[in-house]
Design a protein around this motif. Structure first.
Motif, PDB file in Angstrom:
ATOM      1  N   ALA A 153       0.816  -1.185  -0.114  1.00  0.00           N
ATOM      2  CA  ALA A 153       0.010  -0.078   0.130  1.00  0.00           C
ATOM      3  C   ALA A 153       0.772   1.250  -0.021  1.00  0.00           C
ATOM      4  CB  ALA A 153      -0.915   0.125   1.262  1.00  0.00           C
ATOM      5  N   LEU A 154       2.105   1.181   0.368  1.00  0.00           N
ATOM      6  CA  LEU A 154       2.877   2.419   0.218  1.00  0.00           C
ATOM      7  C   LEU A 154       4.085   2.446  -0.783  1.00  0.00           C
ATOM      8  CD1 LEU A 154       3.656   2.789   4.123  1.00  0.00           C
ATOM      9  CD2 LEU A 154       2.030   4.207   2.617  1.00  0.00           C
ATOM     10  N   THR A 173       0.769  -5.308  12.027  1.00  0.00           N
ATOM     11  CA  THR A 173      -0.389  -4.705  10.900  1.00  0.00           C
ATOM     12  C   THR A 173      -1.088  -3.888  11.530  1.00  0.00           C
ATOM     13  OG1 THR A 173      -0.431  -6.854   9.525  1.00  0.00           O
ATOM     14  CG2 THR A 173      -2.196  -5.574   9.333  1.00  0.00           C
ATOM     15  N   PHE A 194      -1.820   0.280  10.383  1.00  0.00           N
ATOM     16  CA  PHE A 194      -3.364   0.839  10.075  1.00  0.00           C
ATOM     17  C   PHE A 194      -3.367   1.622  11.268  1.00  0.00           C
ATOM     18  CE2 PHE A 194      -3.842  -2.956   7.564  1.00  0.00           C
ATOM     19  CZ  PHE A 194      -4.029  -2.221   6.278  1.00  0.00           C
ATOM     20  N   HIS A 236      -1.502   4.647   9.619  1.00  0.00           N
ATOM     21  CA  HIS A 236      -2.039   5.309   8.171  1.00  0.00           C
ATOM     22  C   HIS A 236      -3.551   4.870   8.083  1.00  0.00           C
ATOM     23  CE1 HIS A 236       2.221   5.558   6.886  1.00  0.00           C
ATOM     24  NE2 HIS A 236       2.512   4.541   7.728  1.00  0.00           N
ATOM     25  N   GLU A 261      -5.628   6.657   6.642  1.00  0.00           N
ATOM     26  CA  GLU A 261      -5.934   6.860   5.137  1.00  0.00           C
ATOM     27  C   GLU A 261      -6.184   5.475   4.272  1.00  0.00           C
ATOM     28  OE1 GLU A 261      -1.649   7.174   4.736  1.00  0.00           O
ATOM     29  OE2 GLU A 261      -3.079   7.581   6.227  1.00  0.00           O
ATOM     30  N   ILE A 262      -5.384   4.517   4.781  1.00  0.00           N
ATOM     31  CA  ILE A 262      -5.528   3.172   3.971  1.00  0.00           C
ATOM     32  C   ILE A 262      -6.424   2.044   4.609  1.00  0.00           C
ATOM     33  CG2 ILE A 262      -4.071   1.165   3.222  1.00  0.00           C
ATOM     34  CD1 ILE A 262      -1.636   3.221   3.067  1.00  0.00           C
ATOM     35  N   THR A 263      -7.295   1.747   3.885  1.00  0.00           N
ATOM     36  CA  THR A 263      -8.258   0.820   4.319  1.00  0.00           C
ATOM     37  C   THR A 263      -8.107  -0.292   3.521  1.00  0.00           C
ATOM     38  OG1 THR A 263     -10.089   1.787   3.030  1.00  0.00           O
ATOM     39  CG2 THR A 263      -9.829   2.990   5.143  1.00  0.00           C
ATOM     40  N   THR A 264      -9.157  -1.590   3.834  1.00  0.00           N
ATOM     41  CA  THR A 264      -8.944  -2.766   3.356  1.00  0.00           C
ATOM     42  C   THR A 264      -9.628  -2.205   1.935  1.00  0.00           C
ATOM     43  OG1 THR A 264     -11.321  -3.125   4.481  1.00  0.00           O
ATOM     44  CG2 THR A 264      -9.398  -3.969   5.287  1.00  0.00           C
ATOM     45  N   ASN A 306      -9.213   0.185  -0.092  1.00  0.00           N
ATOM     46  CA  ASN A 306      -8.210   0.842  -1.102  1.00  0.00           C
ATOM     47  C   ASN A 306      -6.915   0.435  -1.277  1.00  0.00           C
ATOM     48  OD1 ASN A 306      -7.349   2.099   1.126  1.00  0.00           O
ATOM     49  ND2 ASN A 306      -7.828   4.228   0.515  1.00  0.00           N
ATOM     50  N   ARG A 307      -6.885  -0.657  -0.741  1.00  0.00           N
ATOM     51  CA  ARG A 307      -5.300  -1.545  -0.615  1.00  0.00           C
ATOM     52  C   ARG A 307      -5.149  -2.052  -2.198  1.00  0.00           C
ATOM     53  NH1 ARG A 307      -4.838  -5.758   4.073  1.00  0.00           N
ATOM     54  NH2 ARG A 307      -6.478  -4.624   5.544  1.00  0.00           N
TER      55      ARG A 307
END
Length: 82
Positions: free
Chosen positions: A43-44, A65, A69, A72, A74-77, A79-80
């Motif tokens: 994701a990064l 993990t 989360f 971060h 802004e990162i959700t399951t 939009n991975r």
């Protein structure tokens, strides 16, 4: 799980001698307790390559993990990548 990832997981676990790179616990007989962890998350922009992976036990991977989360949000399951 994609076939490439299954092969890569096996290579990473063997390279690390089935030992968690975080806590050092060895799980040679219970490989289901180990994961191939992406050091730099996909994701990064991390790569799905051996150089970016290490063996982690499921307990350590859960903590890593959770912290990722937390740091971060802004990162959700949904939009991975992948």
């Amino acid at each position: 799980m994609a076939q490439r990832h299954v092969k890569l997981r096996g290579v990473v676990l063997a390279r690390d001698d089935y030992r968690c790179c975080q806590c050092g616990h060895r799980h040679k007989k219970r490989r289901d307790l180990l994961v191939a962890h992406h050091v730099i998350p996909l994701a990064l922009g991390g790569r799905d390559a051996m150089e970016n992976m290490e063996t982690c036990c499921t307990d350590c991977h859960d903590v890593i993990t959770w912290c990722f989360f937390r740091d971060h949000p802004e990162i959700t399951t949904s939009n991975r990548p992948g």
